[in-house]
Design a protein around this motif. Structure first.
Motif, PDB file in Angstrom:
ATOM      1  N   HIS A 139     -15.399  -0.725  -8.556  1.00  0.00           N
ATOM      2  CA  HIS A 139     -14.702   0.454  -9.078  1.00  0.00           C
ATOM      3  C   HIS A 139     -15.299   0.953 -10.389  1.00  0.00           C
ATOM      4  CE1 HIS A 139     -11.403   0.645  -6.139  1.00  0.00           C
ATOM      5  NE2 HIS A 139     -11.551  -0.671  -6.081  1.00  0.00           N
ATOM      6  N   GLN A 140     -16.342   0.254 -10.849  1.00  0.00           N
ATOM      7  CA  GLN A 140     -17.034   0.681 -12.074  1.00  0.00           C
ATOM      8  C   GLN A 140     -16.074   0.775 -13.263  1.00  0.00           C
ATOM      9  OE1 GLN A 140     -20.662   2.043 -12.322  1.00  0.00           O
ATOM     10  NE2 GLN A 140     -20.559   0.345 -10.875  1.00  0.00           N
ATOM     11  N   VAL A 141     -15.239  -0.259 -13.429  1.00  0.00           N
ATOM     12  CA  VAL A 141     -14.325  -0.285 -14.568  1.00  0.00           C
ATOM     13  C   VAL A 141     -14.566  -1.550 -15.391  1.00  0.00           C
ATOM     14  CG1 VAL A 141     -12.533   1.188 -13.579  1.00  0.00           C
ATOM     15  CG2 VAL A 141     -12.501  -1.263 -13.101  1.00  0.00           C
ATOM     16  N   ARG A 142     -14.201  -1.493 -16.658  1.00  0.00           N
ATOM     17  CA  ARG A 142     -14.460  -2.601 -17.573  1.00  0.00           C
ATOM     18  C   ARG A 142     -13.374  -3.680 -17.495  1.00  0.00           C
ATOM     19  NH1 ARG A 142     -15.117   1.966 -20.631  1.00  0.00           N
ATOM     20  NH2 ARG A 142     -13.036   1.678 -21.454  1.00  0.00           N
ATOM     21  N   SER A 143     -13.798  -4.917 -17.668  1.00  0.00           N
ATOM     22  CA  SER A 143     -12.832  -6.020 -17.667  1.00  0.00           C
ATOM     23  C   SER A 143     -11.857  -5.876 -18.835  1.00  0.00           C
ATOM     24  CB  SER A 143     -13.564  -7.357 -17.756  1.00  0.00           C
ATOM     25  OG  SER A 143     -14.376  -7.381 -18.914  1.00  0.00           O
ATOM     26  N   SER A 144     -12.336  -5.292 -19.938  1.00  0.00           N
ATOM     27  CA  SER A 144     -11.477  -5.163 -21.120  1.00  0.00           C
ATOM     28  C   SER A 144     -10.368  -4.131 -20.909  1.00  0.00           C
ATOM     29  CB  SER A 144     -12.313  -4.781 -22.337  1.00  0.00           C
ATOM     30  OG  SER A 144     -12.990  -3.563 -22.106  1.00  0.00           O
ATOM     31  N   SER A 145     -10.393  -3.421 -19.770  1.00  0.00           N
ATOM     32  CA  SER A 145      -9.299  -2.494 -19.463  1.00  0.00           C
ATOM     33  C   SER A 145      -8.131  -3.218 -18.802  1.00  0.00           C
ATOM     34  CB  SER A 145      -9.781  -1.391 -18.515  1.00  0.00           C
ATOM     35  OG  SER A 145     -10.785  -0.625 -19.114  1.00  0.00           O
ATOM     36  N   PHE A 146      -8.280  -4.538 -18.613  1.00  0.00           N
ATOM     37  CA  PHE A 146      -7.238  -5.278 -17.902  1.00  0.00           C
ATOM     38  C   PHE A 146      -6.582  -6.353 -18.748  1.00  0.00           C
ATOM     39  CE2 PHE A 146      -9.451  -3.178 -14.657  1.00  0.00           C
ATOM     40  CZ  PHE A 146      -8.541  -2.987 -13.627  1.00  0.00           C
ATOM     41  N   CYS A 147      -5.295  -6.521 -18.510  1.00  0.00           N
ATOM     42  CA  CYS A 147      -4.536  -7.601 -19.123  1.00  0.00           C
ATOM     43  C   CYS A 147      -3.804  -8.316 -18.001  1.00  0.00           C
ATOM     44  CB  CYS A 147      -3.543  -7.017 -20.136  1.00  0.00           C
ATOM     45  SG  CYS A 147      -2.544  -8.255 -20.975  1.00  0.00           S
ATOM     46  N   LEU A 148      -3.991  -9.619 -17.897  1.00  0.00           N
ATOM     47  CA  LEU A 148      -3.329 -10.372 -16.838  1.00  0.00           C
ATOM     48  C   LEU A 148      -2.120 -11.098 -17.411  1.00  0.00           C
ATOM     49  CD1 LEU A 148      -6.527 -11.684 -15.029  1.00  0.00           C
ATOM     50  CD2 LEU A 148      -5.097  -9.705 -14.437  1.00  0.00           C
ATOM     51  N   GLU A 149      -0.958 -10.859 -16.813  1.00  0.00           N
ATOM     52  CA  GLU A 149       0.287 -11.456 -17.299  1.00  0.00           C
ATOM     53  C   GLU A 149       0.606 -12.714 -16.511  1.00  0.00           C
ATOM     54  OE1 GLU A 149       3.466  -8.622 -17.401  1.00  0.00           O
ATOM     55  OE2 GLU A 149       2.351  -7.223 -18.672  1.00  0.00           O
ATOM     56  N   ILE A 150       0.825 -13.792 -17.250  1.00  0.00           N
ATOM     57  CA  ILE A 150       1.154 -15.048 -16.585  1.00  0.00           C
ATOM     58  C   ILE A 150       2.485 -15.558 -17.114  1.00  0.00           C
ATOM     59  CG2 ILE A 150      -1.226 -15.710 -16.121  1.00  0.00           C
ATOM     60  CD1 ILE A 150      -1.349 -17.134 -18.682  1.00  0.00           C
ATOM     61  N   THR A 151       3.243 -16.210 -16.253  1.00  0.00           N
ATOM     62  CA  THR A 151       4.520 -16.767 -16.703  1.00  0.00           C
ATOM     63  C   THR A 151       4.329 -18.240 -17.010  1.00  0.00           C
ATOM     64  OG1 THR A 151       5.093 -17.031 -14.388  1.00  0.00           O
ATOM     65  CG2 THR A 151       6.066 -15.166 -15.531  1.00  0.00           C
ATOM     66  N   GLU A 152       5.110 -18.705 -17.972  1.00  0.00           N
ATOM     67  CA  GLU A 152       4.949 -20.083 -18.427  1.00  0.00           C
ATOM     68  C   GLU A 152       5.111 -21.082 -17.288  1.00  0.00           C
ATOM     69  OE1 GLU A 152       7.619 -20.586 -21.826  1.00  0.00           O
ATOM     70  OE2 GLU A 152       7.808 -18.424 -21.627  1.00  0.00           O
ATOM     71  N   SER A 153       6.133 -20.861 -16.444  1.00  0.00           N
ATOM     72  CA  SER A 153       6.393 -21.828 -15.379  1.00  0.00           C
ATOM     73  C   SER A 153       5.237 -21.866 -14.390  1.00  0.00           C
ATOM     74  CB  SER A 153       7.690 -21.499 -14.660  1.00  0.00           C
ATOM     75  OG  SER A 153       7.669 -20.165 -14.230  1.00  0.00           O
ATOM     76  N   SER A 154       4.538 -20.720 -14.257  1.00  0.00           N
ATOM     77  CA  SER A 154       3.453 -20.692 -13.287  1.00  0.00           C
ATOM     78  C   SER A 154       2.263 -21.534 -13.739  1.00  0.00           C
ATOM     79  CB  SER A 154       3.013 -19.254 -13.011  1.00  0.00           C
ATOM     80  OG  SER A 154       2.291 -18.736 -14.103  1.00  0.00           O
ATOM     81  N   ILE A 155       2.226 -21.882 -15.007  1.00  0.00           N
ATOM     82  CA  ILE A 155       1.096 -22.662 -15.492  1.00  0.00           C
ATOM     83  C   ILE A 155       1.338 -24.151 -15.266  1.00  0.00           C
ATOM     84  CG2 ILE A 155      -0.418 -23.009 -17.491  1.00  0.00           C
ATOM     85  CD1 ILE A 155       0.992 -20.557 -18.731  1.00  0.00           C
ATOM     86  N   MET A 156       2.611 -24.502 -15.066  1.00  0.00           N
ATOM     87  CA  MET A 156       3.018 -25.904 -15.023  1.00  0.00           C
ATOM     88  C   MET A 156       2.370 -26.752 -13.932  1.00  0.00           C
ATOM     89  SD  MET A 156       4.732 -26.880 -17.436  1.00  0.00           S
ATOM     90  CE  MET A 156       5.545 -28.412 -16.968  1.00  0.00           C
ATOM     91  N   ASP A 157       2.305 -26.231 -12.703  1.00  0.00           N
ATOM     92  CA  ASP A 157       1.956 -27.054 -11.538  1.00  0.00           C
ATOM     93  C   ASP A 157       0.702 -27.898 -11.749  1.00  0.00           C
ATOM     94  OD1 ASP A 157       4.103 -25.812 -10.588  1.00  0.00           O
ATOM     95  OD2 ASP A 157       3.098 -24.756  -8.942  1.00  0.00           O
ATOM     96  N   ASP A 158      -0.365 -27.259 -12.157  1.00  0.00           N
ATOM     97  CA  ASP A 158      -1.624 -27.959 -12.366  1.00  0.00           C
ATOM     98  C   ASP A 158      -2.262 -27.375 -13.625  1.00  0.00           C
ATOM     99  OD1 ASP A 158      -4.130 -29.087 -12.320  1.00  0.00           O
ATOM    100  OD2 ASP A 158      -4.458 -28.736 -10.178  1.00  0.00           O
ATOM    101  N   PRO A 159      -1.779 -27.808 -14.798  1.00  0.00           N
ATOM    102  CA  PRO A 159      -2.178 -27.190 -16.062  1.00  0.00           C
ATOM    103  C   PRO A 159      -3.694 -27.186 -16.286  1.00  0.00           C
ATOM    104  CG  PRO A 159      -0.448 -28.810 -16.419  1.00  0.00           C
ATOM    105  CD  PRO A 159      -0.851 -28.920 -14.996  1.00  0.00           C
ATOM    106  N   VAL A 160      -4.368 -28.233 -15.862  1.00  0.00           N
ATOM    107  CA  VAL A 160      -5.803 -28.341 -16.121  1.00  0.00           C
ATOM    108  C   VAL A 160      -6.568 -27.253 -15.366  1.00  0.00           C
ATOM    109  CG1 VAL A 160      -7.836 -29.814 -15.954  1.00  0.00           C
ATOM    110  CG2 VAL A 160      -5.626 -30.808 -16.572  1.00  0.00           C
ATOM    111  N   ARG A 161      -6.240 -27.136 -14.077  1.00  0.00           N
ATOM    112  CA  ARG A 161      -6.918 -26.143 -13.242  1.00  0.00           C
ATOM    113  C   ARG A 161      -6.534 -24.732 -13.676  1.00  0.00           C
ATOM    114  NH1 ARG A 161      -7.028 -27.172  -6.960  1.00  0.00           N
ATOM    115  NH2 ARG A 161      -7.764 -25.167  -6.197  1.00  0.00           N
ATOM    116  N   ALA A 162      -5.247 -24.539 -13.994  1.00  0.00           N
ATOM    117  CA  ALA A 162      -4.784 -23.224 -14.444  1.00  0.00           C
ATOM    118  C   ALA A 162      -5.538 -22.811 -15.695  1.00  0.00           C
ATOM    119  CB  ALA A 162      -3.280 -23.257 -14.706  1.00  0.00           C
ATOM    120  N   GLN A 163      -5.708 -23.763 -16.594  1.00  0.00           N
ATOM    121  CA  GLN A 163      -6.409 -23.468 -17.837  1.00  0.00           C
ATOM    122  C   GLN A 163      -7.867 -23.087 -17.571  1.00  0.00           C
ATOM    123  OE1 GLN A 163      -5.772 -26.324 -20.926  1.00  0.00           O
ATOM    124  NE2 GLN A 163      -7.211 -25.362 -22.322  1.00  0.00           N
TER     125      GLN A 163
END
Ligand code: C2E
Ligand code: MG
Ligand code: MG
Ligand code: MG
Length: 285
Positions: A139-163
């Motif tokens: 789409h010829q757009v910059r990565s800096s035009s994006f913000c990815l929102e994550i929820t705290e609980s979603s990081i819990m399952d496998d913190p190492v891989r999520a990180q």
């Protein structure tokens, strides 16, 4: 499970047995079909600088227009999509649509940020950063035009891989946001460990803060915490002008809420933007 062996050897599904999984099976196939039949809709909600009322971005929020059941909100199918793994397909669809919208906005000279919600499964998907890079390139757009929102609980399952996934995304130049801050657990530990740019205060603290002194204390402390960590702070759930003014007085940079606009179909956003006028004065402090 629901399968029964017939005398002739064929396996049939018996609706009497395990109705739950039977229903799940059909919901999953409906979700899969929904992609092909183009039943998902990208809605967007404007994100503003609170001091000036200037629109700086939109959050992408998915909806499902089911042929029989009608309009279905994300809370009614995202959890199921997460459980079954369908969320990976859906997330790619949302990223694709958001990138297309970003390109359209850029073509009109608008440099706005697209915020996209990610789920647990997405963070465990090591292919996601590559797939996302591919979408951006097409789409010829910059990565800096994006913000990815994550929820705290979603990081819990496998913190190492999520990180790992989050660090790869961040290294691409994508911004990261902690969504619904204050509602999960171990939030502070994640703030410390993850490459986060933005902290989003959950609407449950924001909605009633004009009336509720405890909510005000929580919001004020969260804003200070975010700033002390060097983060931009965003409030979601601004439903009236009093809350807007309080947040400006507390130094909260950005916000979104029904008071400014409910989420709308993405093809209505440009019209909305043209009509948008921040209440004057936007700041009354
Ligand atoms: P979220 O990411 O925290 O999004 C904010 C939710 O609050 C949205 O609900 C939005 O419509 C609603 N909201 C915004 N301003 C106000 C307000 O002033 N008052 C009130 N009462 N509500 C407000 P929505 O669109 O129903 O989405 C619910 C949740 O579903 C989202 O919460 C997000 O966690 C999830 N979701 C939505 N789209 C996606 C998606 O594409 N992918 C993933 N993984 N999750 C999604
Ligand atoms: Mg969100
Ligand atoms: Mg939120
Ligand atoms: Mg939420």
């Amino acid at each position: 499970y629901a399968a029964k062996q017939r005398k002739d050897g064929a396996v049939v599904y018996d609706p009497e047995i395990d109705q739950g999984s039977q229903q799940s099976l059909s919901l999953l196939s409906e979700l899969r079909r929904a992609i092909d039949r183009d039943e998902f809709r990208l809605h967007v909600q404007p994100k503003l600088m609170l001091a000036s009322g200037k629109v700086v971005g939109v959050e992408a929020l998915v909806r499902w227009v089911h042929p029989e059941r009608g309009f279905i909100g994300p809370d009614d199918f995202i959890p199921f999509a997460e459980k079954t793994g369908f969320i990976r397909t859906l997330t790619r669809w949302v990223l694709e649509q958001s990138a297309a919208l970003c390109a359209e906005l850029n073509a009109r000279g608008l440099d706005l940020k697209l915020s996209v919600n990610l789920s647990t499964r997405d963070l465990l998907d090591l292919e996601l950063p590559g797939k996302f890079a591919d979408i951006l390139m097409r789409h010829q757009v910059r990565s800096s035009s994006f913000c990815l929102e994550i929820t705290e609980s979603s990081i819990m399952d496998d913190p190492v891989r999520a990180q790992q996934t989050l660090e790869r995304l961040h290294a691409m130049g994508v911004e990261l946001s902690i969504d619904d801050f204050g509602t999960g657990y171990s939030s502070l530990a994640y703030l410390k460990r993850l490459p986060v740019d933005e902290l989003k205060i959950d609407k449950s603290f924001v909605q009633n803060m004009a009336r509720d002194a405890d909510d005000r204390k929580i919001v004020r402390s969260t804003i200070d915490l975010g700033h002390n960590m060097g983060l931009r702070v965003v409030a979601e759930g601004i439903e009236n002008v009093e809350v807007w003014h309080l947040l400006v007085a507390m130094g909260c940079e950005q916000g979104q809420g029904y008071f400014m606009s409910r989420p709308m179909p993405s093809d209505q956003f440009l019209d909305w933007l043209q009509r948008w006028q921040a209440p004057t004065p936007a700041v009354a402090v």
